[in-house]
Design a protein around this motif. Sequence first.
Motif, PDB file in Angstrom:
ATOM      1  N   LEU A 113       6.636  20.923   2.077  1.00  0.00           N
ATOM      2  CA  LEU A 113       6.084  19.900   2.618  1.00  0.00           C
ATOM      3  C   LEU A 113       7.597  18.767   3.098  1.00  0.00           C
ATOM      4  O   LEU A 113       8.107  18.569   2.122  1.00  0.00           O
ATOM      5  CB  LEU A 113       5.384  18.848   1.823  1.00  0.00           C
ATOM      6  N   LEU A 114       7.740  18.672   4.263  1.00  0.00           N
ATOM      7  CA  LEU A 114       8.920  17.835   4.809  1.00  0.00           C
ATOM      8  C   LEU A 114       8.444  16.616   4.804  1.00  0.00           C
ATOM      9  O   LEU A 114       7.528  16.067   5.873  1.00  0.00           O
ATOM     10  CB  LEU A 114       9.562  18.305   5.951  1.00  0.00           C
ATOM     11  N   ALA A 115       8.753  15.609   4.081  1.00  0.00           N
ATOM     12  CA  ALA A 115       8.113  14.084   4.270  1.00  0.00           C
ATOM     13  C   ALA A 115       9.152  13.022   4.562  1.00  0.00           C
ATOM     14  O   ALA A 115      10.306  13.022   3.908  1.00  0.00           O
ATOM     15  CB  ALA A 115       7.642  13.530   2.965  1.00  0.00           C
ATOM     16  N   ASP A 116       8.997  12.581   5.824  1.00  0.00           N
ATOM     17  CA  ASP A 116       9.868  11.634   6.487  1.00  0.00           C
ATOM     18  C   ASP A 116       9.441  10.327   5.995  1.00  0.00           C
ATOM     19  O   ASP A 116       8.376   9.989   6.520  1.00  0.00           O
ATOM     20  CB  ASP A 116       9.799  12.085   8.054  1.00  0.00           C
ATOM     21  N   GLU A 117      10.207   9.682   5.080  1.00  0.00           N
ATOM     22  CA  GLU A 117       9.755   8.391   4.655  1.00  0.00           C
ATOM     23  C   GLU A 117      10.454   7.253   5.022  1.00  0.00           C
ATOM     24  O   GLU A 117      10.607   6.280   4.548  1.00  0.00           O
ATOM     25  CB  GLU A 117       9.828   8.508   2.953  1.00  0.00           C
ATOM     26  N   ALA A 118      10.920   7.237   6.386  1.00  0.00           N
ATOM     27  CA  ALA A 118      11.823   6.229   6.904  1.00  0.00           C
ATOM     28  C   ALA A 118      11.283   4.997   6.901  1.00  0.00           C
ATOM     29  O   ALA A 118      12.218   3.978   6.987  1.00  0.00           O
ATOM     30  CB  ALA A 118      12.442   6.625   8.296  1.00  0.00           C
ATOM     31  N   TYR A 119      10.145   4.485   6.954  1.00  0.00           N
ATOM     32  CA  TYR A 119       9.665   3.271   6.965  1.00  0.00           C
ATOM     33  C   TYR A 119       8.804   2.978   5.630  1.00  0.00           C
ATOM     34  O   TYR A 119       7.794   2.137   5.448  1.00  0.00           O
ATOM     35  CB  TYR A 119       8.403   3.328   8.061  1.00  0.00           C
ATOM     36  N   SER A 120       9.332   3.353   4.328  1.00  0.00           N
ATOM     37  CA  SER A 120       8.707   3.545   3.080  1.00  0.00           C
ATOM     38  C   SER A 120       8.491   1.936   2.708  1.00  0.00           C
ATOM     39  O   SER A 120       7.696   1.715   1.628  1.00  0.00           O
ATOM     40  CB  SER A 120       9.571   4.097   1.930  1.00  0.00           C
ATOM     41  N   ASP A 121       9.167   0.959   2.942  1.00  0.00           N
ATOM     42  CA  ASP A 121       9.286  -0.390   2.810  1.00  0.00           C
ATOM     43  C   ASP A 121       8.419  -1.330   3.657  1.00  0.00           C
ATOM     44  O   ASP A 121       8.067  -2.466   3.300  1.00  0.00           O
ATOM     45  CB  ASP A 121      10.414  -1.039   2.434  1.00  0.00           C
ATOM     46  N   PHE A 122       8.014  -0.748   4.760  1.00  0.00           N
ATOM     47  CA  PHE A 122       7.150  -1.590   5.758  1.00  0.00           C
ATOM     48  C   PHE A 122       5.700  -1.507   5.657  1.00  0.00           C
ATOM     49  O   PHE A 122       4.729  -1.213   6.065  1.00  0.00           O
ATOM     50  CB  PHE A 122       7.479  -1.064   7.240  1.00  0.00           C
ATOM     51  N   LEU A 123       5.571  -2.317   4.233  1.00  0.00           N
ATOM     52  CA  LEU A 123       3.892  -2.124   3.963  1.00  0.00           C
ATOM     53  C   LEU A 123       3.518  -3.725   3.597  1.00  0.00           C
ATOM     54  O   LEU A 123       4.242  -4.626   3.067  1.00  0.00           O
ATOM     55  CB  LEU A 123       4.028  -1.586   2.450  1.00  0.00           C
ATOM     56  N   LEU A 124       2.223  -3.998   3.894  1.00  0.00           N
ATOM     57  CA  LEU A 124       1.798  -5.031   3.412  1.00  0.00           C
ATOM     58  C   LEU A 124       1.607  -5.144   1.859  1.00  0.00           C
ATOM     59  O   LEU A 124       1.514  -3.947   1.259  1.00  0.00           O
ATOM     60  CB  LEU A 124       0.164  -5.265   3.849  1.00  0.00           C
TER      61      LEU A 124
END
Length: 382
Positions: A192-203
Amino acid sequence: MPKHADYVDGIVRAMSIKYNNLVYEMKGQGTDVIVLSLGEAFFDIPLYPFDDLPYPDIYHYSHSRGIIELRRRLARYYAEQYEVPVDPDKEIIVTAGSKIAIHMAFMAILNPGDEVIIPEPAWVSYPEQVRLCHGIPVLVPYYESMMEIEKYVTKKTKAIVLNFPHNPRGLVLPKEELEYLHTLARRHNMYLLADEAYSDFLLDEDKFISSGWHDRAKEHSIVCNSMSKNYGMSGWRIGYVIANSDLIFQILKINEHLITCPATILEHYMVKHFDDVLAITKPQILDVVKKRKVLATYMDSLGMTYLPGTATFYFFVSIEKSRLTSEEFCTKLLTDHHVSTVPGLGYGQSCDHFIRVSMATESMERTMYGVRMINELISMTA
Ligand code: PMP
């Protein structure tokens, strides 16, 4: 004249970059363009001094895994934020942005003819990177549920690509679905290749679970991330890849032959100012995601539709009512109304009746104007 390799003819340009280049050209000619096409957020970040960085080390190559201080800091970040333990000596490489990190991971895992399952809308570079590695991208239409993905698995499947929080959907994958994908990976012996580039862009109310959390031994997980989105420092080209030590060693060899190391001076700067930058960008990230919520309500009030999601700064807006293709639509929007967006077709064949709208570089007022223009163009071309 010699001829370049045949397979490169089959590679398509990155749609987002193509449209952003048009924007740079129009701006260069003095046109005021409302830019809803850029894949990044513009934050206010101070420029800290460079003259106290370790001299003369900054002038030279660094360790090809990245300087150990930065690896340690990033490892701590994954441990503290996402409860994913990372050995900074063996399980992480710092590279020049996550795009090359993802590509090197593909290079390290794919034999020619291996298949990679990529759910649409698919970030523009995944299928092309797989092709560049002589693999076969297997694209899954956007309306297919993650829980149905097993039907795309064959004996040749080597990996599934995950991108959550998602560009351009803005979706955070529910925990059960992520768990299910890990079960599939184990069942079929795939990565599973997980691209987590936006990991902090969360409510605040959204909980992001790193893919690595479900596989702390890193048997089948590869996680890529970067400073580009979460820190608003895309131009610095610093990203990283996390995997088990054996796979990281394979990626390391590729890294040594392709880039050697990222820019040493920026690695040192990043270590020195990691926490300062984070403290400055975190509140701005939250502002952006809250702004996204406001824009969602505004689009709802106009009767516009988009794929569900609450994270990142993107919307995948439906232009289904228009008779134009997504490329025709975006070109007309740009030339006639000076509003730039990205055609959905760049994100897969099933996505030609969508466009990507990015709302983190313009003021709310200009963004809303741009959205109104999109809505008008949909009506005018219905
Ligand atoms: N993944 C996704 C989903 C992205 O949107 C981007 C940038 N557009 C990247 C990876 C690559 O970012 P970078 O190379 O700047 O780290």
